[in-house]
Write a protein that holds these residues in place. Structure first.
Motif, mmCIF file in Angstrom:
data_model
loop_
_atom_site.group_PDB
_atom_site.id
_atom_site.type_symbol
_atom_site.label_atom_id
_atom_site.label_comp_id
_atom_site.label_asym_id
_atom_site.label_seq_id
_atom_site.Cartn_x
_atom_site.Cartn_y
_atom_site.Cartn_z
ATOM 1 N N ASP A 257 6.406 12.941 -10.665
ATOM 2 C CA ASP A 257 5.421 13.965 -11.026
ATOM 3 C C ASP A 257 3.986 13.499 -10.783
ATOM 4 O OD1 ASP A 257 4.928 12.179 -13.092
ATOM 5 O OD2 ASP A 257 5.734 13.468 -14.673
ATOM 6 N N GLN A 258 3.838 12.271 -10.259
ATOM 7 C CA GLN A 258 2.534 11.716 -9.880
ATOM 8 C C GLN A 258 1.611 11.424 -11.066
ATOM 9 O OE1 GLN A 258 1.875 11.497 -5.977
ATOM 10 N NE2 GLN A 258 3.971 11.243 -6.719
ATOM 11 N N ARG A 259 2.144 11.457 -12.277
ATOM 12 C CA ARG A 259 1.315 11.215 -13.463
ATOM 13 C C ARG A 259 1.088 9.739 -13.735
ATOM 14 N NH1 ARG A 259 4.489 13.603 -18.073
ATOM 15 N NH2 ARG A 259 2.675 12.984 -19.305
ATOM 16 N N TYR A 260 2.030 8.891 -13.284
ATOM 17 C CA TYR A 260 1.952 7.470 -13.604
ATOM 18 C C TYR A 260 2.178 6.619 -12.358
ATOM 19 C CZ TYR A 260 2.605 9.330 -18.302
ATOM 20 O OH TYR A 260 2.469 10.053 -19.461
ATOM 21 N N LEU A 261 1.549 5.444 -12.371
ATOM 22 C CA LEU A 261 1.820 4.422 -11.371
ATOM 23 C C LEU A 261 2.297 3.176 -12.094
ATOM 24 C CD1 LEU A 261 -0.041 3.411 -8.184
ATOM 25 C CD2 LEU A 261 0.333 1.647 -9.928
ATOM 26 N N TYR A 262 3.356 2.554 -11.551
ATOM 27 C CA TYR A 262 3.897 1.317 -12.104
ATOM 28 C C TYR A 262 3.762 0.226 -11.048
ATOM 29 C CZ TYR A 262 6.105 4.606 -15.345
ATOM 30 O OH TYR A 262 6.338 5.604 -16.258
ATOM 31 N N GLU B 199 -7.657 8.587 -10.164
ATOM 32 C CA GLU B 199 -8.115 7.348 -10.787
ATOM 33 C C GLU B 199 -7.085 6.854 -11.802
ATOM 34 O OE1 GLU B 199 -12.163 7.473 -12.262
ATOM 35 O OE2 GLU B 199 -12.586 9.163 -10.914
ATOM 36 N N LEU B 200 -6.938 5.539 -11.882
ATOM 37 C CA LEU B 200 -5.951 4.919 -12.752
ATOM 38 C C LEU B 200 -6.570 4.403 -14.044
ATOM 39 C CD1 LEU B 200 -4.019 2.756 -10.105
ATOM 40 C CD2 LEU B 200 -3.426 5.057 -10.929
ATOM 41 N N VAL C 21 0.855 -1.183 0.000
ATOM 42 C CA VAL C 21 0.000 0.000 0.000
ATOM 43 C C VAL C 21 0.893 1.235 0.000
ATOM 44 C CG1 VAL C 21 -0.221 -0.086 2.537
ATOM 45 C CG2 VAL C 21 -1.858 1.250 1.171
ATOM 46 N N ILE C 22 0.630 2.142 -0.938
ATOM 47 C CA ILE C 22 1.350 3.411 -1.007
ATOM 48 C C ILE C 22 0.337 4.544 -1.097
ATOM 49 C CG2 ILE C 22 3.388 2.393 -2.088
ATOM 50 C CD1 ILE C 22 2.444 3.592 -4.763
ATOM 51 N N TYR D 60 0.112 2.619 -15.402
ATOM 52 C CA TYR D 60 -1.194 3.278 -15.375
ATOM 53 C C TYR D 60 -0.986 4.789 -15.392
ATOM 54 C CZ TYR D 60 -2.660 -1.265 -13.460
ATOM 55 O OH TYR D 60 -2.884 -2.602 -13.251
ATOM 56 N N SER D 61 -1.890 5.487 -16.049
ATOM 57 C CA SER D 61 -1.917 6.944 -15.947
ATOM 58 C C SER D 61 -2.877 7.326 -14.827
ATOM 59 C CB SER D 61 -2.362 7.576 -17.265
ATOM 60 O OG SER D 61 -3.687 7.171 -17.590
ATOM 61 N N ARG D 62 -2.659 8.495 -14.231
ATOM 62 C CA ARG D 62 -3.518 8.993 -13.155
ATOM 63 C C ARG D 62 -4.194 10.285 -13.598
ATOM 64 N NH1 ARG D 62 -1.284 11.108 -8.752
ATOM 65 N NH2 ARG D 62 -2.883 10.427 -7.292
#
Length: 371
Positions: A211-216, A235-236, A157-158, A228-230
């Motif tokens: 930059d908080q734009r993507y989650l891997y 939302e992803l 969890v992050i 994933y894009s945010r």
């Protein structure tokens, strides 16, 4: 002649003590020994020096740092289940226990928000995520103020930098959960509450781009990195999948979930950890069966991953961490007698081992503190 000898002796002593002058400290939990190893990292050379071991008692595993890097938190996964708080001496790296509370579940992963309000724990055995409030002086307050039932095998969890959204790697459901984190610590589903990964990928650990734009997210069993894009609400949306880079070379079969008592001699994908450099240029993942780290270049616009290469590291690397300046990567191995320090090439992102220091039994989590 005597004066020359004295000067030479002084210079030699200074050279030997150089790591102690560093203000970067590395902490590695050693589950089999019930200790937290303390290291000094030379910020100029990457040299790693063991300073000592702090007894934690019990099977100490995941670690997390407070937002101000003044406290280290540890989860004890043997009974009685506990969460510990340690004050970090920023001059020496020493740890002083400031508190210990009962844990509501066994956590393979803990993390904190950047606002210094909460500690979160994901429970693989309990299929739940808990949120604990942090006291002003840094201690963990029990019982938890927030709880969310995840489905089978929550593994991480992050929280985003704004402290508003939590993401959970839900290994047993092939989902990454997206949850709203309230100001009081309550968790609730964001939109429909999850996004999917590839079937039987086993989503494990996640990392957000700076930059908080993507989650891997890296899958433990499939080894696929899902990007994933945010959107503005957190939302992803899945946009890309990057296959495991070492399975073919090491002849690894698709992985399986590994419950207590798991036994299988077939070499299988067993991915573990994922991190990105502070500048967002390079991303790395660990794979335990091959004992490798694999690096990728991250496109600054699209976030697309391009393979750099893979490198052998400590045996069965469950965890690694990257320094705040992005110059060094520290890797531990569950079956390794050493913890390794690696230089990150600033141009290519390639890794080069520069130092190692003794490690205890089942070294499994790495946290780094620097000025």
């Amino acid at each position: 002649m005597k004066k020359t000898f004295q000067v030479a002796t002084l210079l030699a002593a200074m050279a030997l003590s150089t790591p102690l002058l560093a203000k970067t400290f590395v902490y590695v939990s050693e589950a089999d020994d019930g200790t937290i190893a303390r290291y000094a990292l030379n910020e100029q050379t990457g040299a790693l020096q063991l300073l000592g071991r702090t007894p934690a008692g019990g099977k100490v595993m995941p670690l997390a740092l407070s937002a101000d890097h003044q406290h280290l938190y540890a989860a004890i996964r043997s009974k009685p289940l506990r969460l510990q708080s340690w004050k970090i001496d920023r001059a020496t790296g020493d740890l002083s226990k400031t508190g210990e509370v009962s844990a509501a579940a066994s956590y393979p992963y803990i993390s904190t928000d950047k606002q210094g309000r909460f500690l979160l724990g994901a429970s693989y055995d309990g299929d739940v995520v808990h949120v604990y409030r942090l006291a002003q002086e840094g201690g963990v307050i029990a019982p938890p103020v927030g709880s969310y039932k995840t489905g089978h095998a929550a593994h991480s969890v992050i929280v985003d930098d704004a402290g508003q959204t939590a993401y959970v790697g839900n290994l047993g459901t092939d989902r990454v959960l997206q949850l709203e984190l309230s100001k009081t610590g309550e968790l609730s589903a964001l939109a429909n509450g999850y996004v999917k990964t590839a079937a039987e990928n086993g989503p494990r650990h996640s990392v957000l781009s700076p930059d908080q734009r993507y989650l891997y997210n890296v899958g433990e069993m499939g080894g696929i990195i899902t990007q994933y894009s945010r959107n503005a609400q957190g939302e992803l949306s899945k946009i890309a999948e990057t296959p495991n880079a070492v399975a073919a070379e090491y002849k690894l079969q698709h992985g399986l979930e590994r419950p207590p008592g798991y036994s299988d001699t077939t070499p299988r994908i067993w991915a573990a950890d994922i991190h990105i450099t502070p500048d967002g240029r390079f991303l790395y993942v660990s794979e335990r069966t091959s004992s490798t780290l694999t690096g990728y270049h991250v496109d600054k616009n699209s976030g697309k991953l391009t393979l750099i290469g893979s490198w052998p590291v400590e045996q069965q690397p469950r965890s690694f961490a990257i320094t705040g300046d992005g110059r060094w990567l520290i890797a531990s191995g569950e079956k390794s007698k050493v913890t390794g320090s690696y230089a990150i090439d600033s141009q290519s992102g390639a890794l080069k081992k520069v130092s190692e220091a003794p490690a205890g039994g089942d070294a499994n989590w790495v946290s780094i503190v620097s000025d």
